[in-house]
Scaffold this motif. Sequence first.
Motif, mmCIF file in Angstrom:
data_model
loop_
_atom_site.group_PDB
_atom_site.id
_atom_site.type_symbol
_atom_site.label_atom_id
_atom_site.label_comp_id
_atom_site.label_asym_id
_atom_site.label_seq_id
_atom_site.Cartn_x
_atom_site.Cartn_y
_atom_site.Cartn_z
ATOM 1 N N PHE A 84 -0.808 12.284 2.474
ATOM 2 C CA PHE A 84 -0.554 10.795 1.964
ATOM 3 C C PHE A 84 -0.410 11.087 0.674
ATOM 4 C CE2 PHE A 84 -2.807 7.101 0.520
ATOM 5 C CZ PHE A 84 -1.667 6.297 0.754
ATOM 6 N N CYS A 85 -1.376 11.735 -0.062
ATOM 7 C CA CYS A 85 -1.228 11.506 -1.719
ATOM 8 C C CYS A 85 -0.371 12.211 -2.200
ATOM 9 C CB CYS A 85 -2.775 11.822 -2.175
ATOM 10 S SG CYS A 85 -4.111 11.136 -1.649
ATOM 11 N N ASN A 86 -0.101 13.405 -1.492
ATOM 12 C CA ASN A 86 1.235 14.196 -1.976
ATOM 13 C C ASN A 86 2.655 13.619 -1.829
ATOM 14 O OD1 ASN A 86 -0.219 16.151 -2.943
ATOM 15 N ND2 ASN A 86 -0.225 17.278 -0.746
ATOM 16 N N ALA A 87 2.753 12.595 -0.812
ATOM 17 C CA ALA A 87 3.913 11.970 -0.584
ATOM 18 C C ALA A 87 4.121 10.639 -1.545
ATOM 19 C CB ALA A 87 3.897 11.387 1.063
ATOM 20 N N LEU A 88 3.144 10.234 -2.188
ATOM 21 C CA LEU A 88 3.221 9.282 -3.066
ATOM 22 C C LEU A 88 4.084 9.345 -4.238
ATOM 23 C CD1 LEU A 88 -0.560 7.716 -2.742
ATOM 24 C CD2 LEU A 88 1.382 6.525 -2.071
ATOM 25 N N ARG A 89 4.891 8.535 -4.703
ATOM 26 C CA ARG A 89 5.691 8.792 -5.997
ATOM 27 C C ARG A 89 5.509 7.778 -6.935
ATOM 28 N NH1 ARG A 89 6.048 12.674 -3.749
ATOM 29 N NH2 ARG A 89 7.809 13.492 -2.312
ATOM 30 N N LEU A 90 5.026 6.672 -6.955
ATOM 31 C CA LEU A 90 4.760 5.796 -8.107
ATOM 32 C C LEU A 90 3.170 5.913 -8.197
ATOM 33 C CD1 LEU A 90 6.593 2.530 -7.199
ATOM 34 C CD2 LEU A 90 7.219 4.120 -8.808
ATOM 35 N N PHE A 91 2.392 6.207 -7.308
ATOM 36 C CA PHE A 91 1.057 6.315 -7.403
ATOM 37 C C PHE A 91 0.755 7.707 -7.903
ATOM 38 C CE2 PHE A 91 0.570 2.819 -5.034
ATOM 39 C CZ PHE A 91 -0.643 1.986 -5.333
ATOM 40 N N GLU A 112 5.661 -5.039 -4.723
ATOM 41 C CA GLU A 112 6.665 -4.692 -3.584
ATOM 42 C C GLU A 112 7.136 -3.189 -3.662
ATOM 43 O OE1 GLU A 112 7.109 -6.314 -0.846
ATOM 44 O OE2 GLU A 112 5.962 -8.005 -1.540
ATOM 45 N N ASP A 113 7.403 -2.558 -4.821
ATOM 46 C CA ASP A 113 7.228 -1.348 -5.296
ATOM 47 C C ASP A 113 6.351 -0.481 -4.801
ATOM 48 O OD1 ASP A 113 10.087 -2.134 -6.061
ATOM 49 O OD2 ASP A 113 9.417 -1.904 -8.077
ATOM 50 N N LEU A 114 4.995 -0.857 -5.148
ATOM 51 C CA LEU A 114 3.911 -0.122 -4.983
ATOM 52 C C LEU A 114 3.738 -0.041 -3.409
ATOM 53 C CD1 LEU A 114 1.490 -1.148 -7.667
ATOM 54 C CD2 LEU A 114 2.882 0.918 -7.513
ATOM 55 N N TRP A 115 3.965 -1.287 -2.658
ATOM 56 C CA TRP A 115 3.759 -1.129 -1.337
ATOM 57 C C TRP A 115 4.830 -0.271 -0.468
ATOM 58 C CZ3 TRP A 115 0.769 -1.902 2.236
ATOM 59 C CH2 TRP A 115 1.088 -1.866 3.551
ATOM 60 N N GLN A 116 5.904 -0.258 -0.971
ATOM 61 C CA GLN A 116 6.907 0.463 -0.473
ATOM 62 C C GLN A 116 6.400 1.908 -0.325
ATOM 63 O OE1 GLN A 116 9.424 -0.296 1.781
ATOM 64 N NE2 GLN A 116 8.773 -2.385 1.432
ATOM 65 N N ASP A 117 5.997 2.419 -1.709
ATOM 66 C CA ASP A 117 5.503 3.585 -2.053
ATOM 67 C C ASP A 117 4.537 3.916 -1.072
ATOM 68 O OD1 ASP A 117 5.513 6.191 -3.092
ATOM 69 O OD2 ASP A 117 3.861 5.435 -4.531
ATOM 70 N N LEU A 118 3.508 3.217 -0.607
ATOM 71 C CA LEU A 118 2.389 3.375 0.177
ATOM 72 C C LEU A 118 2.661 3.522 1.907
ATOM 73 C CD1 LEU A 118 -0.432 0.682 -1.230
ATOM 74 C CD2 LEU A 118 -0.396 3.187 -1.197
ATOM 75 N N ALA A 119 3.707 2.606 2.163
ATOM 76 C CA ALA A 119 4.429 2.573 3.317
ATOM 77 C C ALA A 119 4.802 3.822 3.529
ATOM 78 C CB ALA A 119 5.155 1.351 3.431
ATOM 79 N N GLN A 120 5.766 4.315 2.888
ATOM 80 C CA GLN A 120 6.655 5.694 3.213
ATOM 81 C C GLN A 120 5.735 6.883 3.183
ATOM 82 O OE1 GLN A 120 7.625 8.482 1.087
ATOM 83 N NE2 GLN A 120 6.140 7.606 -0.823
ATOM 84 N N ALA A 121 4.530 6.670 2.462
ATOM 85 C CA ALA A 121 3.562 7.825 2.279
ATOM 86 C C ALA A 121 2.664 7.892 3.486
ATOM 87 C CB ALA A 121 2.839 7.872 1.222
#
Length: 379
Positions: free
Chosen positions: A307-314, A364-373
Amino acid sequence: MTLLAHDEPNPWMSVTPPIVQSSLFTFATVEDMEQRFAGHGSQPIYSRGDNPTVQLFEQKVAELEGGEAARAFSSGMGAISAAILSLVKSGDRMVCVRDVYPDAYRFMQKLLSRLNVTVEYVDGSDTDAVIARLEGAAVLYLESPTSWTMRTQDLHRLATAARQRGVVTLCDNSWATPLYQQPLKAGIDLVVHSASKYLSGHSDTVAGIVVGSQARIDAINDLTYPYLGAKLSPWEAWLLLRGMRTLPQRLSAQRRSVGVLSRRLREHPAVASVLHPTLGSDSRTPAEEGGSPFTIALQPHIDPRKFCNALRLFKLGVSWGGYESLVIPSIVSLAQAASVANALIDFDVPTNLVRLHVGLEHAEDLWQDLAQAFELARL
């Protein structure tokens, strides 16, 4: 707030305060110098003591917190250690909330123990349990909310009980900031901040500060500050003053985003629970409205590493309070050797927790990042 945007006239009528980058300050006569060394007047002598740029930062934070005085340090731990060491002596006992900031815990476990100061840890959300342990203690150390588990304390009730028993109270107010929580007004004796966090807001300084009555700060100035050497530089004080100009605007934007994300996370099938002071209670104090960082507990079918590795903005990183969004899983902190006094191990923090700091990116950008992760982290 006007206080943060307004200064009294600066030298040369400069809009921004000058950076007084000087190690020492000279005197016109021997008599002037003698008077200052005798404790009269306020002219700085040496920047390990007082510096005009640092003093302006101290004054603003003291006013924000409603305190009489403040002392700034080169780190949050510099502030915490100097405050505690000004209050305890060999043979004393402290009471501290569980889940306290890990480095504060290490300081208490590794250094205070060598000074024959014992520390007892109690669930701070259980007010009666804390009060039951106050008799005979020298200091009560609070952090509201606590690191990782986000548990708040009843500051007013605990401050009242501590005062009745002659116990000095300290509270770490880094999370809420003086804009949303003022522990001194609840009766707390000293407030500490990691100024590296929200007060800076730009992830470009490491600093700390203690605020309280003049007498409490005088004790720190007399017993610990001059000798531990953790003085704040004028350049970093100037950066902190600059960062504080936009503190209300930054916090307002970040808290709005936290509200959006925390509500959606509570409903997401990948999340078992959201640990945040606004959740799980019908009554909220101003300090508990919004706020970051906060913690999520992942469901068993979500791998924290993936999960953490998949995040891009976080971005993966320690600390928080800046403009950038950050993430850290508990498994990283749990991996530290137990020999270093690991707070997460000792306080039974589970392996499925992930702490999120929400920055100034669009919600919204942060939510998309969380959702894809979440999708990529399924086992």
